[in-house]
Scaffold this motif. Structure first.
Motif, PDB file in Angstrom:
ATOM      1  N   ALA A  90       0.833  -1.207   0.000  1.00  0.00           N
ATOM      2  CA  ALA A  90       0.000   0.000   0.000  1.00  0.00           C
ATOM      3  C   ALA A  90       0.866   1.255   0.000  1.00  0.00           C
ATOM      4  O   ALA A  90       0.512   2.257  -0.624  1.00  0.00           O
ATOM      5  N   TYR A  91       2.004   1.196   0.686  1.00  0.00           N
ATOM      6  CA  TYR A  91       2.908   2.341   0.754  1.00  0.00           C
ATOM      7  C   TYR A  91       3.570   2.606  -0.596  1.00  0.00           C
ATOM      8  O   TYR A  91       3.684   3.754  -1.027  1.00  0.00           O
ATOM      9  N   ARG A  92       4.004   1.558  -1.280  1.00  0.00           N
ATOM     10  CA  ARG A  92       4.780   1.698  -2.517  1.00  0.00           C
ATOM     11  C   ARG A  92       3.938   1.780  -3.790  1.00  0.00           C
ATOM     12  O   ARG A  92       4.407   2.300  -4.796  1.00  0.00           O
ATOM     13  N   LEU A  93       2.737   1.229  -3.766  1.00  0.00           N
ATOM     14  CA  LEU A  93       1.937   1.123  -4.998  1.00  0.00           C
ATOM     15  C   LEU A  93       0.666   1.959  -4.928  1.00  0.00           C
ATOM     16  O   LEU A  93       0.087   2.113  -3.853  1.00  0.00           O
ATOM     17  N   PRO A  94       0.221   2.428  -6.086  1.00  0.00           N
ATOM     18  CA  PRO A  94      -1.043   3.176  -6.106  1.00  0.00           C
ATOM     19  C   PRO A  94      -2.240   2.222  -6.122  1.00  0.00           C
ATOM     20  O   PRO A  94      -2.976   2.111  -7.098  1.00  0.00           O
ATOM     21  N   VAL A  95      -2.403   1.476  -5.019  1.00  0.00           N
ATOM     22  CA  VAL A  95      -3.531   0.549  -4.889  1.00  0.00           C
ATOM     23  C   VAL A  95      -4.335   0.930  -3.657  1.00  0.00           C
ATOM     24  O   VAL A  95      -3.835   1.604  -2.753  1.00  0.00           O
ATOM     25  N   ARG A 126       3.999  12.486  -0.867  1.00  0.00           N
ATOM     26  CA  ARG A 126       4.662  12.995  -2.070  1.00  0.00           C
ATOM     27  C   ARG A 126       6.075  12.409  -2.083  1.00  0.00           C
ATOM     28  O   ARG A 126       6.803  12.515  -1.096  1.00  0.00           O
ATOM     29  N   TYR A 127       6.436  11.766  -3.199  1.00  0.00           N
ATOM     30  CA  TYR A 127       7.729  11.096  -3.244  1.00  0.00           C
ATOM     31  C   TYR A 127       8.328  11.143  -4.647  1.00  0.00           C
ATOM     32  O   TYR A 127       7.602  11.230  -5.639  1.00  0.00           O
ATOM     33  N   PRO A 128       9.669  11.072  -4.719  1.00  0.00           N
ATOM     34  CA  PRO A 128      10.339  11.101  -6.020  1.00  0.00           C
ATOM     35  C   PRO A 128      10.478   9.703  -6.611  1.00  0.00           C
ATOM     36  O   PRO A 128      10.699   8.720  -5.895  1.00  0.00           O
ATOM     37  N   LEU A 129      10.341   9.622  -7.910  1.00  0.00           N
ATOM     38  CA  LEU A 129      10.622   8.393  -8.642  1.00  0.00           C
ATOM     39  C   LEU A 129      11.807   8.677  -9.557  1.00  0.00           C
ATOM     40  O   LEU A 129      11.771   9.604 -10.364  1.00  0.00           O
ATOM     41  N   PRO A 140      14.146  13.497 -11.180  1.00  0.00           N
ATOM     42  CA  PRO A 140      13.088  12.622 -10.662  1.00  0.00           C
ATOM     43  C   PRO A 140      11.709  13.217 -10.928  1.00  0.00           C
ATOM     44  O   PRO A 140      11.555  14.435 -11.004  1.00  0.00           O
ATOM     45  N   VAL A 141      10.752  12.340 -11.057  1.00  0.00           N
ATOM     46  CA  VAL A 141       9.352  12.735 -11.196  1.00  0.00           C
ATOM     47  C   VAL A 141       8.740  12.619  -9.812  1.00  0.00           C
ATOM     48  O   VAL A 141       8.958  11.620  -9.119  1.00  0.00           O
ATOM     49  N   PHE A 142       7.992  13.634  -9.392  1.00  0.00           N
ATOM     50  CA  PHE A 142       7.357  13.582  -8.080  1.00  0.00           C
ATOM     51  C   PHE A 142       5.910  13.145  -8.235  1.00  0.00           C
ATOM     52  O   PHE A 142       5.195  13.631  -9.109  1.00  0.00           O
ATOM     53  N   GLU A 154      11.539   4.572  -6.321  1.00  0.00           N
ATOM     54  CA  GLU A 154      11.872   5.436  -5.194  1.00  0.00           C
ATOM     55  C   GLU A 154      13.302   5.129  -4.761  1.00  0.00           C
ATOM     56  O   GLU A 154      13.705   3.962  -4.699  1.00  0.00           O
ATOM     57  N   PRO A 155      14.098   6.155  -4.448  1.00  0.00           N
ATOM     58  CA  PRO A 155      15.502   5.912  -4.133  1.00  0.00           C
ATOM     59  C   PRO A 155      15.725   5.051  -2.890  1.00  0.00           C
ATOM     60  O   PRO A 155      16.730   4.356  -2.796  1.00  0.00           O
ATOM     61  N   ASP A 156      14.768   5.031  -1.954  1.00  0.00           N
ATOM     62  CA  ASP A 156      14.937   4.221  -0.744  1.00  0.00           C
ATOM     63  C   ASP A 156      14.390   2.799  -0.879  1.00  0.00           C
ATOM     64  O   ASP A 156      14.443   2.020   0.066  1.00  0.00           O
ATOM     65  N   ASN A 157      13.904   2.445  -2.056  1.00  0.00           N
ATOM     66  CA  ASN A 157      13.374   1.101  -2.282  1.00  0.00           C
ATOM     67  C   ASN A 157      14.530   0.190  -2.715  1.00  0.00           C
ATOM     68  O   ASN A 157      14.719  -0.102  -3.899  1.00  0.00           O
ATOM     69  N   THR A 158      15.315  -0.240  -1.751  1.00  0.00           N
ATOM     70  CA  THR A 158      16.537  -0.994  -2.045  1.00  0.00           C
ATOM     71  C   THR A 158      16.262  -2.317  -2.760  1.00  0.00           C
ATOM     72  O   THR A 158      17.056  -2.736  -3.595  1.00  0.00           O
ATOM     73  N   GLY A 159      15.152  -2.959  -2.441  1.00  0.00           N
ATOM     74  CA  GLY A 159      14.808  -4.204  -3.128  1.00  0.00           C
ATOM     75  C   GLY A 159      14.576  -3.983  -4.608  1.00  0.00           C
ATOM     76  O   GLY A 159      15.070  -4.727  -5.454  1.00  0.00           O
ATOM     77  N   SER A 160      13.837  -2.938  -4.933  1.00  0.00           N
ATOM     78  CA  SER A 160      13.555  -2.636  -6.331  1.00  0.00           C
ATOM     79  C   SER A 160      14.808  -2.185  -7.072  1.00  0.00           C
ATOM     80  O   SER A 160      14.998  -2.512  -8.247  1.00  0.00           O
TER      81      SER A 160
END
Length: 175
Positions: A33-38, A158-161, A149-151, A127-133
């Motif tokens: 839920a935190y990482r995905l737009p679901v 609000r987060y950067p990609l 980055p795209v916000f 996301e820069p802190d998504n070490t697994g991805s």
């Protein structure tokens, strides 16, 4: 468009009505839920809406959503190709992580995007802190770009990609 990809010990196949309960098990998770737009919570109603949205996008020729399976028909995650943007997204359910499913699914979908769809470059947005991805991206041969980055805003966050790219190698020169 019914896409089915097989290789490296996995099968990427279309979602079906029979996957609804498994979709809930995969996506009704705090990190998902935190990482995905679901939707959160992600219940049976959310799963039905998600599947309907995926089918409409596929019918419109905009995206391809595939369940990630391994050795049986049980969905363990998802890989998605946005045909217009040339981006791939992936998510593996928490119970199935650590099996390199995302890396293998990414490689299969990347090959499909290059060879079948004809995209010379395919992108990931992470996301820069998504070490697994980030580890999955690197294992798939993706490299960070110099793009800004795209916000994104989702669920009051609000987060950067950051953009990662995979470019199909040029065919050998014919002499």
């Amino acid at each position: 468009m019914d896409v089915r990809l097989e290789g490296d010990g996995i099968v990427l196949r279309p979602w079906s009505e029979g996957d609804l309960d498994q979709l809930v098990k995969l996506f009704d998770d705090a990190e998902m839920a935190y990482r995905l737009p679901v939707a959160a919570p992600f219940d049976r109603v959310a799963a039905e809406a998600y599947l309907n949205t995926a089918r409409r996008a596929e019918q419109a020729g905009a995206r391809i959503y595939l369940a990630v399976t391994s050795g049986d028909d049980l969905a363990r995650g998802e890989v998605m190709l946005n045909l217009a943007a040339g981006t791939i997204g992936y998510a593996i359910g928490p119970a199935y992580r650590g099996q390199r499913l995302a890396s293998r699914a990414l490689r299969l979908m990347t090959g499909y995007a290059h060879r079948v769809v004809g995209l010379p470059t395919v992108y990931l947005e992470i996301e820069p802190d998504n070490t697994g991805s980030v580890a999955v991206a690197r294992s798939g041969g993706y490299r960070p770009t110099d793009d800004e980055p795209v916000f994104v805003e989702d669920k009051r966050r609000r987060y950067p990609l950051h953009r990662w790219a995979h470019t199909e190698p040029a065919p050998p020169a014919v002499t």
